[in-house]
Design a protein around this motif. Structure first.
Motif, mmCIF file in Angstrom:
data_model
loop_
_atom_site.group_PDB
_atom_site.id
_atom_site.type_symbol
_atom_site.label_atom_id
_atom_site.label_comp_id
_atom_site.label_asym_id
_atom_site.label_seq_id
_atom_site.Cartn_x
_atom_site.Cartn_y
_atom_site.Cartn_z
ATOM 1 N N ARG A 88 0.835 -1.212 0.000
ATOM 2 C CA ARG A 88 0.000 0.000 0.000
ATOM 3 C C ARG A 88 0.867 1.259 0.000
ATOM 4 O O ARG A 88 0.513 2.256 -0.627
ATOM 5 N N ARG A 89 1.983 1.216 0.714
ATOM 6 C CA ARG A 89 2.865 2.387 0.745
ATOM 7 C C ARG A 89 3.406 2.692 -0.645
ATOM 8 O O ARG A 89 3.488 3.852 -1.055
ATOM 9 N N LEU A 90 3.730 1.671 -1.402
ATOM 10 C CA LEU A 90 4.233 1.874 -2.755
ATOM 11 C C LEU A 90 3.125 2.281 -3.718
ATOM 12 O O LEU A 90 3.372 2.984 -4.702
ATOM 13 N N ALA A 91 1.917 1.845 -3.439
ATOM 14 C CA ALA A 91 0.810 2.058 -4.384
ATOM 15 C C ALA A 91 0.241 3.469 -4.345
ATOM 16 O O ALA A 91 -0.273 3.956 -5.363
ATOM 17 N N TYR A 92 0.312 4.149 -3.192
ATOM 18 C CA TYR A 92 -0.388 5.426 -3.046
ATOM 19 C C TYR A 92 0.562 6.572 -2.729
ATOM 20 O O TYR A 92 1.555 6.418 -2.007
ATOM 21 N N ARG A 93 0.208 7.747 -3.251
ATOM 22 C CA ARG A 93 0.960 8.968 -2.999
ATOM 23 C C ARG A 93 0.499 9.604 -1.690
ATOM 24 O O ARG A 93 -0.555 9.261 -1.151
ATOM 25 N N GLU A 94 1.257 10.568 -1.219
ATOM 26 C CA GLU A 94 0.856 11.272 0.010
ATOM 27 C C GLU A 94 -0.464 12.001 -0.192
ATOM 28 O O GLU A 94 -1.302 12.056 0.705
ATOM 29 N N THR A 95 -0.677 12.558 -1.361
ATOM 30 C CA THR A 95 -1.942 13.263 -1.609
ATOM 31 C C THR A 95 -3.123 12.294 -1.611
ATOM 32 O O THR A 95 -4.214 12.637 -1.178
ATOM 33 N N ASP A 96 -2.912 11.062 -2.087
ATOM 34 C CA ASP A 96 -3.980 10.061 -2.059
ATOM 35 C C ASP A 96 -4.373 9.746 -0.619
ATOM 36 O O ASP A 96 -5.562 9.625 -0.294
ATOM 37 N N ARG A 97 -3.371 9.625 0.239
ATOM 38 C CA ARG A 97 -3.663 9.341 1.653
ATOM 39 C C ARG A 97 -4.361 10.525 2.317
ATOM 40 O O ARG A 97 -5.236 10.349 3.170
ATOM 41 N N ASP A 98 -3.982 11.738 1.910
ATOM 42 C CA ASP A 98 -4.630 12.932 2.453
ATOM 43 C C ASP A 98 -6.102 12.975 2.046
ATOM 44 O O ASP A 98 -6.974 13.300 2.863
ATOM 45 N N ILE A 99 -6.392 12.664 0.792
ATOM 46 C CA ILE A 99 -7.778 12.635 0.318
ATOM 47 C C ILE A 99 -8.590 11.596 1.083
ATOM 48 O O ILE A 99 -9.748 11.843 1.471
ATOM 49 N N LEU A 100 -8.010 10.436 1.318
ATOM 50 C CA LEU A 100 -8.706 9.389 2.068
ATOM 51 C C LEU A 100 -9.034 9.856 3.479
ATOM 52 O O LEU A 100 -10.143 9.639 3.977
ATOM 53 N N ARG A 101 -8.091 10.526 4.123
ATOM 54 C CA ARG A 101 -8.328 11.032 5.485
ATOM 55 C C ARG A 101 -9.444 12.074 5.508
ATOM 56 O O ARG A 101 -10.260 12.101 6.427
ATOM 57 N N ARG A 102 -9.485 12.926 4.499
ATOM 58 C CA ARG A 102 -10.438 14.036 4.509
ATOM 59 C C ARG A 102 -11.831 13.650 4.027
ATOM 60 O O ARG A 102 -12.822 14.252 4.453
ATOM 61 N N THR A 103 -11.922 12.667 3.139
ATOM 62 C CA THR A 103 -13.209 12.366 2.511
ATOM 63 C C THR A 103 -13.696 10.937 2.724
ATOM 64 O O THR A 103 -14.857 10.636 2.439
ATOM 65 N N GLY A 104 -12.813 10.061 3.164
ATOM 66 C CA GLY A 104 -13.187 8.659 3.291
ATOM 67 C C GLY A 104 -13.170 7.919 1.969
ATOM 68 O O GLY A 104 -13.542 6.748 1.901
ATOM 69 N N ARG A 105 -12.714 8.574 0.911
ATOM 70 C CA ARG A 105 -12.650 7.973 -0.418
ATOM 71 C C ARG A 105 -11.215 8.024 -0.913
ATOM 72 O O ARG A 105 -10.596 9.077 -0.928
ATOM 73 N N SER A 106 -10.704 6.878 -1.357
ATOM 74 C CA SER A 106 -9.329 6.819 -1.843
ATOM 75 C C SER A 106 -9.293 6.905 -3.359
ATOM 76 O O SER A 106 -10.030 6.188 -4.046
ATOM 77 N N PRO A 107 -8.446 7.759 -3.908
ATOM 78 C CA PRO A 107 -8.282 7.775 -5.364
ATOM 79 C C PRO A 107 -7.716 6.441 -5.854
ATOM 80 O O PRO A 107 -7.141 5.671 -5.087
ATOM 81 N N LEU A 108 -7.875 6.186 -7.146
ATOM 82 C CA LEU A 108 -7.237 5.015 -7.729
ATOM 83 C C LEU A 108 -5.724 5.135 -7.605
ATOM 84 O O LEU A 108 -5.169 6.240 -7.617
ATOM 85 N N SER A 109 -5.062 4.005 -7.497
ATOM 86 C CA SER A 109 -3.605 4.001 -7.433
ATOM 87 C C SER A 109 -3.025 4.184 -8.821
ATOM 88 O O SER A 109 -3.306 3.401 -9.732
#
Length: 253
Positions: A88-109
């Motif tokens: 998961r660390r390799l698959a997602y960017r820091e901005t993707d993790r930020d979006i998940l924290r703020r919205t509960g929705r993760s962008p595609l990897s």
């Protein structure tokens, strides 16, 4: 102010472009183009004050390092973590993790999903835009920003499940958008938004571009600025849709 929005796809035929003209208390969608070419997008970006593009602007630093090491024949580095945590660390960017924290929705990897093909298209497109307007900051600090319509719709209370695959649902979403934003004039482009999810997302991308232009998106944390310049950073709205034409927006223009 003129903003542009691009729903980018790997292939031109699924790429859409929208432009919105902003004036005192109103916004007019001037055009929606389906099957937008790179040349047309570059021209729009050169004319617009800010352009929002729905695609990852880069790849995760950890993924890039993993590929470099693997290409060099070096062992996989599992000293930090392993298993799914490592992947998961390799698959997602820091901005993707930020979006998940703020919205509960993760962008595609961008590293592991089909989005990678579109990101390759985006990398070449950003180069072409840079040839016209100068260097493009992947962190969104210039005239081009990475956007994510699905997350913005959640922030603005407009999210509708299956809007990408169901025209009837898109029709409901467009009707709700016009309720919340009576100052937005769609004209004949309303039909395009209902008919095509690409057109719909392009208009939303142009709205996000306006939010970013007037300071209505979450800033990049200072400690992540250098990383965001490599990986990209999603401009996520931080305020209600009506603020795009409010006094604060007018002062920011």
């Amino acid at each position: 102010m003129l903003t542009a929005g691009v729903d980018l796809a790997a292939d031109t035929k699924k790429t859409a472009l929208a432009t919105i003209r902003w004036s005192a208390g109103r916004a007019v969608v001037e055009q929606v183009v389906l099957g937008a070419s790179d040349e047309l997008i570059v021209e729009a970006a050169a004319s617009a004050d800010l352009t929002g593009i729905d695609c990852a602007f880069g790849w995760p630093d950890d993924f890039v390092e993993f590929v470099r090491r693997h290409a060099a024949g070096e062992r996989v580095d599992l000293t930090r973590d392993r298993g799914m945590d490592w992947r998961r660390r390799l698959a997602y960017r820091e901005t993707d993790r930020d979006i998940l924290r703020r919205t509960g929705r993760s962008p595609l990897s961008v590293a592991t999903d089909r989005l990678g093909l579109t990101a390759m298209h985006c990398a070449a497109l950003l180069d072409a835009i840079a040839d016209r307007i100068g260097p493009v900051a992947r962190s969104g600090s210039g005239r081009v920003a990475e956007v994510y319509p699905g997350a913005a719709l959640r922030v603005w209370g407009l999210s509708r499940p299956n809007y990408k695959v169901d025209a009837a649902v898109r029709g409901e979403a467009v009707a709700r958008l016009l309720q919340v934003a009576p100052w937005l004039e769609l004209g004949p482009t309303e039909h395009d938004m209902v008919r095509s999810d690409d057109a719909f997302d392009a208009v939303i991308a142009a709205l996000i571009a306006r939010a970013h232009a007037v300071g209505g998106t979450h800033p990049v944390p200072p400690e992540l600025r250098e990383q965001a310049d490599r990986e990209g950073w999603i401009a996520l709205p931080s305020a209600a849709l009506e603020t795009l034409v409010g006094p604060a927006a007018a002062r920011a223009e």
